[in-house]
Design a protein around this motif. Structure first.
Motif, mmCIF file in Angstrom:
data_model
loop_
_atom_site.group_PDB
_atom_site.id
_atom_site.type_symbol
_atom_site.label_atom_id
_atom_site.label_comp_id
_atom_site.label_asym_id
_atom_site.label_seq_id
_atom_site.Cartn_x
_atom_site.Cartn_y
_atom_site.Cartn_z
ATOM 1 N N ARG A 118 0.818 -1.220 0.000
ATOM 2 C CA ARG A 118 0.000 0.000 0.000
ATOM 3 C C ARG A 118 0.851 1.269 0.000
ATOM 4 O O ARG A 118 0.310 2.377 0.067
ATOM 5 C CB ARG A 118 -0.918 0.026 1.234
ATOM 6 C CG ARG A 118 -1.765 -1.217 1.442
ATOM 7 C CD ARG A 118 -2.811 -1.401 0.346
ATOM 8 N NE ARG A 118 -3.766 -0.317 0.283
ATOM 9 C CZ ARG A 118 -4.891 -0.262 1.021
ATOM 10 N NH1 ARG A 118 -5.165 -1.226 1.878
ATOM 11 N NH2 ARG A 118 -5.737 0.744 0.870
ATOM 12 N N GLU B 42 10.981 5.299 -3.746
ATOM 13 C CA GLU B 42 10.749 4.767 -5.093
ATOM 14 C C GLU B 42 9.542 5.417 -5.764
ATOM 15 O O GLU B 42 9.459 5.477 -6.994
ATOM 16 C CB GLU B 42 10.543 3.245 -5.029
ATOM 17 C CG GLU B 42 11.820 2.465 -4.760
ATOM 18 C CD GLU B 42 11.548 0.973 -4.660
ATOM 19 O OE1 GLU B 42 10.383 0.566 -4.885
ATOM 20 O OE2 GLU B 42 12.495 0.218 -4.372
ATOM 21 N N HIS B 43 8.619 5.909 -4.943
ATOM 22 C CA HIS B 43 7.416 6.551 -5.467
ATOM 23 C C HIS B 43 7.501 8.071 -5.369
ATOM 24 O O HIS B 43 6.488 8.774 -5.439
ATOM 25 C CB HIS B 43 6.182 6.039 -4.728
ATOM 26 C CG HIS B 43 5.953 4.561 -4.898
ATOM 27 N ND1 HIS B 43 5.614 3.997 -6.106
ATOM 28 C CD2 HIS B 43 6.045 3.531 -4.012
ATOM 29 C CE1 HIS B 43 5.486 2.686 -5.959
ATOM 30 N NE2 HIS B 43 5.739 2.382 -4.702
ATOM 31 N N ALA C 37 1.936 7.067 -0.183
ATOM 32 C CA ALA C 37 2.837 8.119 -0.637
ATOM 33 C C ALA C 37 2.087 9.179 -1.431
ATOM 34 O O ALA C 37 2.316 10.388 -1.256
ATOM 35 C CB ALA C 37 3.963 7.519 -1.474
ATOM 36 N N LYS C 38 1.199 8.758 -2.295
ATOM 37 C CA LYS C 38 0.436 9.724 -3.093
ATOM 38 C C LYS C 38 -0.494 10.559 -2.215
ATOM 39 O O LYS C 38 -0.563 11.784 -2.351
ATOM 40 C CB LYS C 38 -0.372 9.009 -4.170
ATOM 41 C CG LYS C 38 -1.111 9.994 -5.103
ATOM 42 C CD LYS C 38 -1.887 9.290 -6.181
ATOM 43 C CE LYS C 38 -2.457 10.287 -7.187
ATOM 44 N NZ LYS C 38 -3.191 11.405 -6.576
ATOM 45 N N LYS D 230 2.568 2.843 -2.276
ATOM 46 C CA LYS D 230 2.337 3.782 -3.375
ATOM 47 C C LYS D 230 1.113 4.655 -3.098
ATOM 48 O O LYS D 230 1.140 5.876 -3.305
ATOM 49 C CB LYS D 230 2.153 3.013 -4.689
ATOM 50 C CG LYS D 230 1.949 3.924 -5.897
ATOM 51 C CD LYS D 230 1.828 3.097 -7.180
ATOM 52 C CE LYS D 230 1.648 4.013 -8.391
ATOM 53 N NZ LYS D 230 1.545 3.212 -9.652
ATOM 54 N N GLU D 231 0.032 4.038 -2.603
ATOM 55 C CA GLU D 231 -1.182 4.794 -2.297
ATOM 56 C C GLU D 231 -0.948 5.775 -1.156
ATOM 57 O O GLU D 231 -1.387 6.933 -1.203
ATOM 58 C CB GLU D 231 -2.310 3.844 -1.888
ATOM 59 C CG GLU D 231 -2.738 2.848 -2.944
ATOM 60 C CD GLU D 231 -3.710 1.841 -2.369
ATOM 61 O OE1 GLU D 231 -4.832 2.259 -1.991
ATOM 62 O OE2 GLU D 231 -3.348 0.659 -2.259
ATOM 63 N N TYR E 194 8.400 10.030 -2.894
ATOM 64 C CA TYR E 194 7.990 10.676 -1.641
ATOM 65 C C TYR E 194 9.142 10.598 -0.641
ATOM 66 O O TYR E 194 9.638 9.504 -0.334
ATOM 67 C CB TYR E 194 6.751 9.988 -1.062
ATOM 68 C CG TYR E 194 6.270 10.583 0.247
ATOM 69 C CD1 TYR E 194 5.403 11.667 0.250
ATOM 70 C CD2 TYR E 194 6.704 10.076 1.460
ATOM 71 C CE1 TYR E 194 4.966 12.230 1.448
ATOM 72 C CE2 TYR E 194 6.281 10.626 2.656
ATOM 73 C CZ TYR E 194 5.412 11.700 2.640
ATOM 74 O OH TYR E 194 4.989 12.248 3.821
ATOM 75 N N PHE F 252 9.051 4.241 -0.090
ATOM 76 C CA PHE F 252 8.439 5.552 -0.314
ATOM 77 C C PHE F 252 9.242 6.365 -1.329
ATOM 78 O O PHE F 252 8.682 7.031 -2.197
ATOM 79 C CB PHE F 252 8.340 6.325 1.004
ATOM 80 C CG PHE F 252 7.175 5.930 1.856
ATOM 81 C CD1 PHE F 252 5.917 6.467 1.622
ATOM 82 C CD2 PHE F 252 7.327 5.022 2.886
ATOM 83 C CE1 PHE F 252 4.829 6.108 2.411
ATOM 84 C CE2 PHE F 252 6.252 4.660 3.680
ATOM 85 C CZ PHE F 252 4.999 5.190 3.446
#
Length: 387
Positions: free
Chosen positions: A129, A182-183, A134-135, A131-132, A185, A180
């Motif tokens: 989760r 990697e995305h 971090a966004k 990626k979600e 953040y 984090f």
């Protein structure tokens, strides 16, 4: 010749044991966290978060005691539902503390919390989760603290290391932070807490050497007030003396206001926070001719809440008493049923033992007035001084 001692902080920045370790900078609400900002003191509410009034009342008490940032637990849906009201009305930034259920992370972000603390070791399917999360956090512009604990370390790392070693704690934290990153953040703070101060110190040293994330210091499950204070003071002192640490929590099995008092005093003692009232008092011995314990407690209570730097010496015999009292801004050297009152290095009067406390308070009031401050204490020693 005894020269008067000037009131307050010496000219220029007070000396510290080491420069702060350089970190990236974060904003938790309106409070900066990182090497460009003062070290902050945190605590956590003990109320049920869904009891909004009780939680806000405790937050107000913590803020009055000097808490900079407060954390609230969010174990249930009713707690998540209370977060918007708490975040909106709290006088200090609120961090939501999330375990087990990733859905509460998103609820906390939507609620307007200033930051979220996550424990990857016990959040179900957390890595999937990231990626979600971090966004959502990035869109909201809030930081995340990755909080790794010795008592809830990821099972994979427990299998690899056999127990919660410093290396295991650090590997967990860096791995999760990397997910984090990697995305895209990077607004991350990290804690690697352990109940053993020696293991905790080593973990933070290793982490500090490998990353530039701001670090939140804590000895988790430190214990009751006395034991927890000792453990935290030793561990924090070792790390802060090396410039490691950007925000702290003294975890005590006690009223959380006590955590703030201890944390504030730790920082003051290391010149990492402006000093306020400092009581210097002797431990007493067979030479004492006055009840030093009682006298020191009464003076401390009478000057409680002082907000400007004042060093007050409360001494009980003629061996070290005059010297310590003379080196303080305000002091008393007691003996033979009376006390010599010193102000800025000079003896100004001698009073009966029964008048020592009220005389010291009166002189503290006068010093405050001379410094252009409000009065320190009234007849009942209610101290309400601000700069």
């Amino acid at each position: 010749m005894n020269l008067p001692i000037g009131l307050g902080i010496p000219e220029g920045p007070p000396p510290t044991l080491a420069p702060r370790r350089k970190t990236r900078q974060l904003m938790v609400g309106g409070v900066g966290v990182g090497s460009d900002h003062p070290i902050t003191v945190q605590s956590m509410t003990t109320t049920k978060t869904h009891d909004i009034n009780a939680t806000l009342q405790q937050i107000a008490q913590l803020a009055t005691a000097g808490c900079d940032i407060v954390r609230v637990a969010c174990p249930k849906t009713v707690d998540a539902e209370a977060l918007p009201a708490i975040a909106a009305k709290s006088p200090i930034p609120v961090i939501a503390d999330i375990h087990f259920q990733p859905k509460y992370i998103f609820a906390a972000i939507d609620a307007g919390c200033a930051a979220v603390r996550v424990n990857p070791g016990n959040i179900k399917e957390f890595d999937g989760r990231v990626k979600e999360v971090a966004k959502a956090a990035g869109d909201a512009g809030i930081p995340i603290r990755i909080g790794v604990n010795g008592g809830s370390l990821d099972k994979r790392l427990l299998e690899k290391y056999g127990k919660a070693t410093p290396e295991a704690l650090v590997e967990s934290a860096i791995y999760e932070a990397g997910l984090f990153e990697e995305h895209g953040y990077g607004d991350i703070a990290i804690s690697v807490k352990h109940s053993d101060p020696v293991l905790m110190v080593e973990a933070y040293r290793q982490l500090a050497a490998k990353t530039d994330y701001p670090l939140h210091l804590g000895v988790t499950e430190a214990g009751p007030k006395f034991m927890g204070t000792i453990k935290s003071s030793v561990a924090f002192g070792a790390l802060l003396a090396e410039g490691i640490g950007d925000t702290i929590r003294v975890s005590l099995s006690a009223d959380p206001v006590e955590e703030i008092k201890v944390g504030d005093q730790i920082l003051q003692s290391l010149n990492l926070r402006p000093r306020k009232l400092e009581i210097v008092s002797c431990p007493s011995c067979g030479r004492a001719q006055v009840d030093v314990y009682k006298l020191a407690e009464e003076v401390t209570a009478g000057l409680d809440g002082m907000e400007f730097p004042l060093r007050v010496a409360v001494m009980g015999c003629v061996v070290n008493g005059p010297g310590e009292a003379r080196d303080a801004d305000l002091g008393v050297a007691s003996g033979n049923g009376k006390g010599q009152i010193f102000v800025k290095g000079e003896v100004v009067e001698t009073v009966p033992e029964s008048k020592i406390v009220e005389t010291l308070i009166a002189h503290a009031n006068r010093i405050a007035e001379e410094e252009g401050l409000e009065q320190v204490a009234g007849a009942k020693a209610e101290v309400k001084v601000t700069r």
